[in-house]
Design an enzyme around this catalytic site. Structure first.
Site, PDB file in Angstrom:
ATOM      1  N   ASP A  61      22.598 -20.535  18.207  1.00 62.94           N
ATOM      2  CA  ASP A  61      22.519 -19.766  16.949  1.00 62.94           C
ATOM      3  C   ASP A  61      22.652 -20.358  15.702  1.00 62.94           C
ATOM      4  OD1 ASP A  61      22.306 -16.876  15.969  1.00 62.94           O
ATOM      5  OD2 ASP A  61      24.427 -17.320  15.705  1.00 62.94           O
ATOM      6  N   THR A  94      18.104 -16.388  11.867  1.00 69.51           N
ATOM      7  CA  THR A  94      18.626 -17.343  10.916  1.00 69.51           C
ATOM      8  C   THR A  94      17.887 -18.758  11.147  1.00 69.51           C
ATOM      9  OG1 THR A  94      20.305 -17.880  12.824  1.00 69.51           O
ATOM     10  CG2 THR A  94      20.819 -16.324  11.230  1.00 69.51           C
ATOM     11  N   THR A  95      17.667 -19.149  12.188  1.00 73.43           N
ATOM     12  CA  THR A  95      17.086 -20.555  12.248  1.00 73.43           C
ATOM     13  C   THR A  95      15.714 -20.556  11.612  1.00 73.43           C
ATOM     14  OG1 THR A  95      17.894 -20.624  14.395  1.00 73.43           O
ATOM     15  CG2 THR A  95      16.475 -22.444  14.061  1.00 73.43           C
ATOM     16  N   ASP A 394      22.298 -10.305  18.255  1.00 72.27           N
ATOM     17  CA  ASP A 394      21.073 -10.690  17.879  1.00 72.27           C
ATOM     18  C   ASP A 394      20.168  -9.480  18.238  1.00 72.27           C
ATOM     19  OD1 ASP A 394      21.662 -13.051  16.815  1.00 72.27           O
ATOM     20  OD2 ASP A 394      20.770 -14.403  17.949  1.00 72.27           O
TER      21      ASP A 394
HETATM   22  P1  ADP Z   1      16.126 -17.481  15.228  1.00 70.21           P
HETATM   23  O1  ADP Z   1      17.439 -17.952  14.967  1.00 70.21           O
HETATM   24  O2  ADP Z   1      15.284 -17.795  13.932  1.00 70.21           O
HETATM   25  O3  ADP Z   1      16.112 -16.043  15.624  1.00 70.21           O
HETATM   26  P2  ADP Z   1      15.486 -18.016  17.996  1.00 70.21           P
HETATM   27  O4  ADP Z   1      16.195 -19.396  18.554  1.00 70.21           O
HETATM   28  O5  ADP Z   1      15.892 -16.878  18.409  1.00 70.21           O
HETATM   29  O6  ADP Z   1      15.736 -18.414  16.405  1.00 70.21           O
HETATM   30  O7  ADP Z   1      13.795 -18.139  18.030  1.00 70.21           O
HETATM   31  C1  ADP Z   1      13.054 -17.337  17.328  1.00 70.21           C
HETATM   32  C2  ADP Z   1      11.556 -17.612  17.731  1.00 70.21           C
HETATM   33  O8  ADP Z   1      11.222 -17.513  19.048  1.00 70.21           O
HETATM   34  C3  ADP Z   1      10.465 -16.544  17.219  1.00 70.21           C
HETATM   35  O9  ADP Z   1       9.759 -17.125  16.460  1.00 70.21           O
HETATM   36  C4  ADP Z   1      10.102 -15.694  18.457  1.00 70.21           C
HETATM   37  O10 ADP Z   1       8.785 -15.316  17.908  1.00 70.21           O
HETATM   38  C5  ADP Z   1      10.067 -16.994  19.376  1.00 70.21           C
HETATM   39  N1  ADP Z   1       9.912 -16.426  20.709  1.00 70.21           N
HETATM   40  C6  ADP Z   1      10.873 -15.754  21.177  1.00 70.21           C
HETATM   41  N2  ADP Z   1      10.265 -15.434  22.791  1.00 70.21           N
HETATM   42  C7  ADP Z   1       9.573 -16.196  22.760  1.00 70.21           C
HETATM   43  C8  ADP Z   1       8.530 -16.570  23.992  1.00 70.21           C
HETATM   44  N3  ADP Z   1       8.719 -15.744  24.969  1.00 70.21           N
HETATM   45  N4  ADP Z   1       7.433 -17.386  23.660  1.00 70.21           N
HETATM   46  C9  ADP Z   1       7.071 -17.807  22.472  1.00 70.21           C
HETATM   47  N5  ADP Z   1       8.063 -17.856  21.492  1.00 70.21           N
HETATM   48  C10 ADP Z   1       9.147 -16.821  21.573  1.00 70.21           C
HETATM   49 MG    MG Z   2      16.873 -15.096  17.376  1.00 74.97          MG
END
Ligand code: ADP
Ligand code: MG
Length: 547
Positions: A61, A94-95, A394
Site C-alpha cells: 500500500d 495512492t501509488t 481500499d
Molecule cells: P494504487 O495504490 O494506485 O491503488 P494498486 O497497486 O492498487 O495501486 O494498483 C492499481 C492499478 O492496478 C490500477 O491502475 C488498476 O487499473 C490496475 N489493475 C488492477 N487490477 C488489474 C488487473 N487485473 N489487470 C491489470 N491491471 C489491474
Molecule cells: Mg489500489
C-alpha cells in the site's frame, strides 16, 4: 563603499538557488515515486518495513510505505502528502497519485533541459490538468446501483481494488462482505448518491483462523474480554452502561498523606473506600444496566461486586470503540455515576464473549441502530491480518465512491491511454511551448500502464505501443489484463475502478508538481535543503547537541 559583506542570515542557514534548487527537489520527488512504483498493480511486489523497535510491516500500500518511512526531505514530504490526501479522499490509488507526480516532475526536467522556463511548464501543466478532468468526466461510464446485476459489478470493483494485496485467496468473500456492508450503511437499495462515511464500518481483527473466515458481524465487535472470569459469558437483552470514569478506589487528585496510628484506623479507612465503590455499583444496578463498558479501569473489588450482580463488564475500552458502541446502541457515554439512569443506557439483543484462537473478543449483536456493522478480519499472522485490513479499506473506499457517484472507468491502464491520447489531440491547438508541456503531461499519465506491464515482467514499450495503436483505432476500453497478460477490452473482463481515483490522483499530482516546479530557492535553517532523501529512523535515539 565598503568591502564588508552584507550579512542577511545567520551562517548556518543553507541556501540552494535556481537550477540547483529545482534539480534537488525534482530528484527527491522522483526518488519517492521510484520507491512505490514497484508495488503498482496486481503483479506489484511488496515492501518489508522494519521500525526502530523491530516491528515489521509487509505491505503493498503506497501510503503505508511512505508514512512508515519517515521521509525528511521537504519536497519528498510533499509527495507523501499527496498519498495521504488520496487516502482520505478516496481510500485507494495512492501509488498511482505519487507515481504520476514523480513522472510529471521527471518530464518537466526534460523541458527545463530544453531551456523552457518553469513558468511556461507550470502553465502548460495547469492547462493539461484542467483538460484532463474534463476528458475524464467525458470518458466515465455511468452505472446504477440497486439491482442484483449492479451488485455483481460492485463486487468486481472491490476485487479490482484488492488484487495483489495479500488478500488474493479470499477476494471473493471479502468483496461480498464489502458490498453488503456498504449497502447496509448507505440505506440499502436505490438510495445511493449520498455521502457514505466508511468509518461507520468498524474493522476488527482476530488472529487464528484463515482470511477466508473473515465475517460481517451485525453489531460491534471490540477487542476486549470480560474483566472477571466470574461474570456471565453472555447477556441477553443487554442494557448497556457506557462510562468514562474508573470504577476504582479513588486516587486522591493531589498527593495526600494519610497517617494511621492503629489497625482500627486503617480498617475504617479501607471500609470507607470500599463503601464508595459499593455505592457506585449499587447505582449501576439501580439503573438496570447488565453490561458495562468502561473507558478506564475497574479494580478487583468492583469486579467482584459486578460479578456478584451478574453484570458483564469490560475495562479500558478505547474511546473510539466507546463512541462506536454509543452510536450503535443508543447509549450515552456518562462521566458521572449520578447521571446514570435507565434512559441513558444502550440496547442490544446480545452481548457475548467469543474466543477465536488466542484472541478473546466481545460481540455486541442486534444493536438498536441496524446500521452498526463490523468486518471481523481473521488471519494467521499479524502481518497478514494488517495487510488484509488495508486491502479491505481500499475495497470499501472504491465501492463507496461508486455508490456515491455512480461513475466508473476501465482499469488496467485503459483510461490512462485514452486520456493521454485525448490530451495530445487537444495540445495540437496550443502554442509551441505549452504544447510541449501538455504532451509531457500526457506521457506522464502513460507511466501507469507501462509500470503495470513492467511490474508483471512484460515489455513496457511493446505493451504501450500496442495499447496506443488499438486506442487509435477506436477501441477505447482496451487495457492490460494482468490475470491473462492479454491486451483486451477490460470492461468485459470487469477490471473497473471508480472515476474518482483518477480525477483525484491527477488533480493532486499536478498540483504538487506545479508547486515544486515553482520553487527556485531553498532557504533552510536546519540544513534540510542539502539533505538528500533521508530515512528518519537512523536519527532516533541520537541526542541532538542543541537540545
Ligand atoms: P494504487 O495504490 O494506485 O491503488 P494498486 O497497486 O492498487 O495501486 O494498483 C492499481 C492499478 O492496478 C490500477 O491502475 C488498476 O487499473 C490496475 N489493475 C488492477 N487490477 C488489474 C488487473 N487485473 N489487470 C491489470 N491491471 C489491474
Ligand atoms: Mg489500489
Amino acid at each position: 563603499m565598503t568591502d564588508k559583506p552584507i550579512v542577511l542570515m545567520p551562517e548556518d542557514v543553507q541556501r540552494i538557488l535556481g537550477k540547483d534548487a529545482q534539480r534537488n527537489n525534482i530528484m527527491a520527488a522522483r526518488m519517492v515515486s521510484e520507491i512505490v512504483k514497484t508495488t503498482l498493480g496486481p503483479k506489484g511486489m511488496d515492501k518489508m518495513l522494519v521500525s526502530p523497535t523491530n516491528d515489521i510491516i509487509i505491505t503493498n500500500d503506497g501510503v503505508t510505505i511512505l508514512e512508515e518511512m519517515q521521509i525528511e526531505h521537504p519536497a519528498a514530504k510533499m509527495m507523501v502528502e499527496i498519498a495521504k490526501t488520496q487516502e482520505t479522499e478516496v481510500g485507494d490509488g495512492t501509488t498511482t497519485a505519487v507515481m504520476i507526480a514523480g513522472k510529471l516532475l521527471e518530464n518537466a526536467e526534460k523541458l527545463l533541459d530544453k531551456k523552457i522556463h518553469p513558468t511556461v511548464i507550470t502553465k502548460g501543466y495547469r492547462i493539461a490538468a484542467d483538460k484532463a478532468q474534463e476528458i475524464l468526466m467525458d470518458l466515465a461510464l455511468k452505472i446504477t446501483t440497486g439491482n442484483k446485476e449492479d451488485e455483481a459489478l460492485l463486487k468486481q470493483i472491490a476485487m479490482t481494488a484488492m488484487t495483489g494485496k495479500g488478500a488474493e485467496d479470499a477476494k471473493e468473500r471479502l468483496s461480498e462482505i464489502i458490498v453488503q456492508a456498504l449497502k447496509q450503511i448507505s440505506g440499502g437499495e436505490n438510495s445511493g448518491r449520498k455521502k457514505i462515511d466508511i468509518n461507520d464500518i468498524k474493522i476488527e481483527t482476530s488472529k487464528g483462523k484463515g482470511i477466508k473466515n473473515t465475517e460481517l458481524v451485525q453489531g460491534v465487535v471490540i477487542d476486549k474480554e470480560k474483566v472477571s472470569y466470574d461474570m456471565p459469558c453472555s447477556v441477553k437483552n443487554s442494557k448497556i452502561a457506557l462510562i468514562d470514569f474508573p470504577l476504582e478506589i479513588k486516587n486522591p487528585e493531589i498527593d495526600t498523606k494519610i497517617s494511621v496510628t492503629s489497625p482500627e484506623q486503617l480498617h475504617s479507612f479501607v471500609t470507607e473506600e470500599e463503601r464508595s465503590i459499593k455505592e457506585m455499583i449499587e447505582k449501576v444496578k439501580l439503573s438496570g444496566a447488565n453490561v458495562i463498558f468502561c473507558q478506564k479501569g475497574i479494580d478487583d473489588f468492583a469486579q467482584y461486586l459486578l460479578a456478584k450482580e451478574r453484570i458483564y463488564a469490560c475495562r479500558r475500552v478505547a474511546r473510539s470503540d466507546m463512541e462506536k458502541i454509543s452510536k450503535a446502541t443508543g447509549g450515552k457515554i456518562i462521566s458521572n455515576i449520578d447521571e446514570l439512569n435507565p434512559f441513558e443506557l444502550g440496547n442490544a439483543d446480545l452481548v457475548e464473549e467469543v474466543r477465536h484462537g488466542e484472541d478473546v473478543l466481545t460481540y455486541i449483536r442486534g444493536c438498536e441502530n441496524p446500521k452498526a456493522l463490523t468486518i471481523l478480519v481473521h488471519g494467521g499472522t499479524d502481518h497478514v491480518i494488517e495487510e488484509v485490513k488495508r486491502a479491505v479499506r481500499d475495497g470499501l473506499g472504491d465501492v463507496a465512491c461508486v455508490i456515491e457517484s455512480g461513475l466508473v472507468v476501465p482499469g488496467g491502464g485503459a483510461i490512462e491511454i485514452e486520456l493521454a491520447k485525448k490530451l495530445r489531440e487537444f495540445s495540437q491547438g496550443l502554442s509551441g511551448r505549452e504544447q510541449l508541456a501538455v504532451e509531457e503531461f500526457a506521457s506522464a499519465i502513460e507511466f501507469v500502464p507501462t509500470t503495470l506491464a513492467e511490474n508483471a515482467g512484460l515489455d513496457p514499450i511493446d505493451t504501450l505501443t500496442e495499447l496506443k495503436s488499438r486506442h487509435d483505432s477506436g477501441e477505447r476500453n482496451v487495457g492490460l489484463n494482468l490475470f491473462t497478460n492479454k491486451i483486451e477490452n477490460v470492461l468485459e473482463s470487469k477490471i473497473i475502478e471508480p472515476l474518482k481515483i483518477k480525477t483525484q490522483a491527477i488533480n493532486s499530482a499536478s498540483e504538487v508538481a506545479i508547486m515544486i516546479l515553482r520553487i527556485d530557492d531553498i532557504i533552510s535553517a536546519t540544513g534540510h535543503g542539502n539533505k538528500s532523501l533521508g530515512m528518519g529512523n537512523n536519527q532516533i535515539g541520537k541526542i541532538r547537541p542543541d537540545y
